[in-house]
Design an enzyme around this catalytic site. Structure first.
Site, PDB file in Angstrom:
ATOM      1  N   GLU A 142       0.648   4.219   1.602  1.00  0.00           N
ATOM      2  CA  GLU A 142       0.982   4.668   3.049  1.00  0.00           C
ATOM      3  C   GLU A 142       2.331   3.812   3.451  1.00  0.00           C
ATOM      4  O   GLU A 142       3.291   4.218   4.148  1.00  0.00           O
ATOM      5  CB  GLU A 142      -0.183   4.551   3.991  1.00  0.00           C
ATOM      6  CG  GLU A 142      -1.419   5.224   3.557  1.00  0.00           C
ATOM      7  CD  GLU A 142      -2.422   4.311   2.935  1.00  0.00           C
ATOM      8  OE1 GLU A 142      -1.882   3.712   1.904  1.00  0.00           O
ATOM      9  OE2 GLU A 142      -3.295   4.172   3.193  1.00  0.00           O
ATOM     10  N   HIS A 197       0.944  -1.109  -0.019  1.00  0.00           N
ATOM     11  CA  HIS A 197      -0.038   0.119  -0.019  1.00  0.00           C
ATOM     12  C   HIS A 197       0.924   1.196   0.171  1.00  0.00           C
ATOM     13  O   HIS A 197       2.075   1.125   0.543  1.00  0.00           O
ATOM     14  CB  HIS A 197      -0.832   0.059   1.163  1.00  0.00           C
ATOM     15  CG  HIS A 197      -2.029  -0.915   1.158  1.00  0.00           C
ATOM     16  ND1 HIS A 197      -2.980  -1.134   2.017  1.00  0.00           N
ATOM     17  CD2 HIS A 197      -2.293  -1.978   0.037  1.00  0.00           C
ATOM     18  CE1 HIS A 197      -3.940  -1.863   1.577  1.00  0.00           C
ATOM     19  NE2 HIS A 197      -3.486  -2.606   0.577  1.00  0.00           N
ATOM     20  N   CYS A 248      -2.791  -0.162   7.546  1.00  0.00           N
ATOM     21  CA  CYS A 248      -2.054   0.962   7.324  1.00  0.00           C
ATOM     22  C   CYS A 248      -2.510   2.004   8.407  1.00  0.00           C
ATOM     23  O   CYS A 248      -1.624   2.586   9.016  1.00  0.00           O
ATOM     24  CB  CYS A 248      -2.209   1.808   5.850  1.00  0.00           C
ATOM     25  SG  CYS A 248      -1.771   0.943   4.388  1.00  0.00           S
ATOM     26  N   CYS A 300      -6.358   1.914   5.135  1.00  0.00           N
ATOM     27  CA  CYS A 300      -7.084   0.696   5.435  1.00  0.00           C
ATOM     28  C   CYS A 300      -7.035   0.283   6.911  1.00  0.00           C
ATOM     29  O   CYS A 300      -6.288   0.596   7.555  1.00  0.00           O
ATOM     30  CB  CYS A 300      -6.458  -0.502   4.434  1.00  0.00           C
ATOM     31  SG  CYS A 300      -4.807  -0.780   4.740  1.00  0.00           S
TER      32      CYS A 300
END
Ligand SMILES: [Zn+2]
Length: 275
Positions: free
Chosen positions: A51, A49, A89, A77
């Site tokens: 982030e 992801h 995240c 998320c």
């Protein structure tokens, strides 16, 4: 920092998001800012992801994350399943001690909508939204992701729906036939769901049929406004122009999905009426 530079960081996160692989949805971009300077930027890949990428990059450069601001095009998320392998995240952000996050848009997935925001908020993180015009561009670029949860195309297909209060699903008859019909599921306990119909549509359980091919003429089933259908049973929606046959493969509800939330994974088939 002045307003103009905040805008530039939002725009950079959006630019990052556009670098995502075409078929990846939703696309997400993120930048990490320290003292008015971008110190890490990244976009979501199949492996990671956005982030996580920027946080890991900053850690590799020994950046003090507690002094940074994170700009992400989508709310981070959260964990929605127990025993989830990867750390979400939102947890990572909290752990990293980041104190300010700018969010570009909210997850359209009803099961996680606003939950990333809530997780960060509850941990004392200062939250801000992107400027409206940038948010609208972000939502536009992710519109296939949003549609994924509410629309399908016949004559045959499958869909996974996450519901809150009974969700509508629109099915287009076929690639060439742009007519559509709405079906709706509501919760009916473990491994079962109600097909729910709004006039003039009716629905029925095609009792004892196991496959769509078992059903010669869907008109024989007596319809009403709702029909309880269990996993591997078949439901029939009857509309003015077509029947839609549905077969749930998986229905989940309960703690993982929230008390009033549930999940239906189903196959469907459109049978046109000769009218
Ligand atoms: Zn994430």
């Amino acid at each position: 920092m002045d307003k103009v530079s905040y805008r530039n960081f939002m725009l950079e996160a959006y630019q990052q998001m556009l670098l995502c692989e075409k078929n990846l949805s939703p696309k997400v971009g993120a930048v990490l800012v320290l003292d008015g300077v971008i110190v890490a930027k990244g976009y979501k890949t199949k492996e990671s992801h956005a982030e996580r990428l920027v946080i890991e990059s900053a850690l590799n450069h020994s950046i003090d994350l507690s002094r940074t601001i994170l700009f992400t095009t989508l709310e981070p998320c959260v964990s929605i399943k127990q025993n989830q392998k990867r750390q979400p995240c939102s947890d990572l952000i909290i752990q990293s001690n980041i104190k300010n996050v700018y969010i570009g848009s909210y997850d359209d997935h009803p099961n996680v909508y606003r939950k990333g925001w809530k997780a960060l908020k509850e941990n004392g993180i200062l939250l801000n939204d992107f400027d409206d015009d940038i948010r609208i561009e972000i939502e536009k670029s992710n519109s296939t992701f949003i549609e994924h949860f509410s629309k399908g195309i016949g004559p045959k297909g499958g869909a996974k729906l996450f519901h809150k209060d009974g969700a509508k699903f629109e099915i287009q008859f076929s690639e060439n036939d742009k007519r559509t019909m709405n079906i709706e599921w509501t919760l009916a306990g473990i491994n079962a769901a109600y097909c729910y119909a709004v006039k003039p549509i009716t629905c029925a359980n095609a009792l004892y049929a196991k496959t769509f091919d078992d059903i010669d003429n869907p008109a024989v089933f007596k319809g009403s406004y709702s029909a309880r259908v269990e996993v591997d049973e078949i439901g029939i929606f009857s509309g003015p122009e077509a029947f839609i046959l549905v077969k749930p493969k998986e229905i989940k509800s309960g703690p993982d999905y929230g008390d009033d939330e549930y999940y239906v994974n189903f196959e469907y088939e459109v049978r046109l009426k000769n009218i």
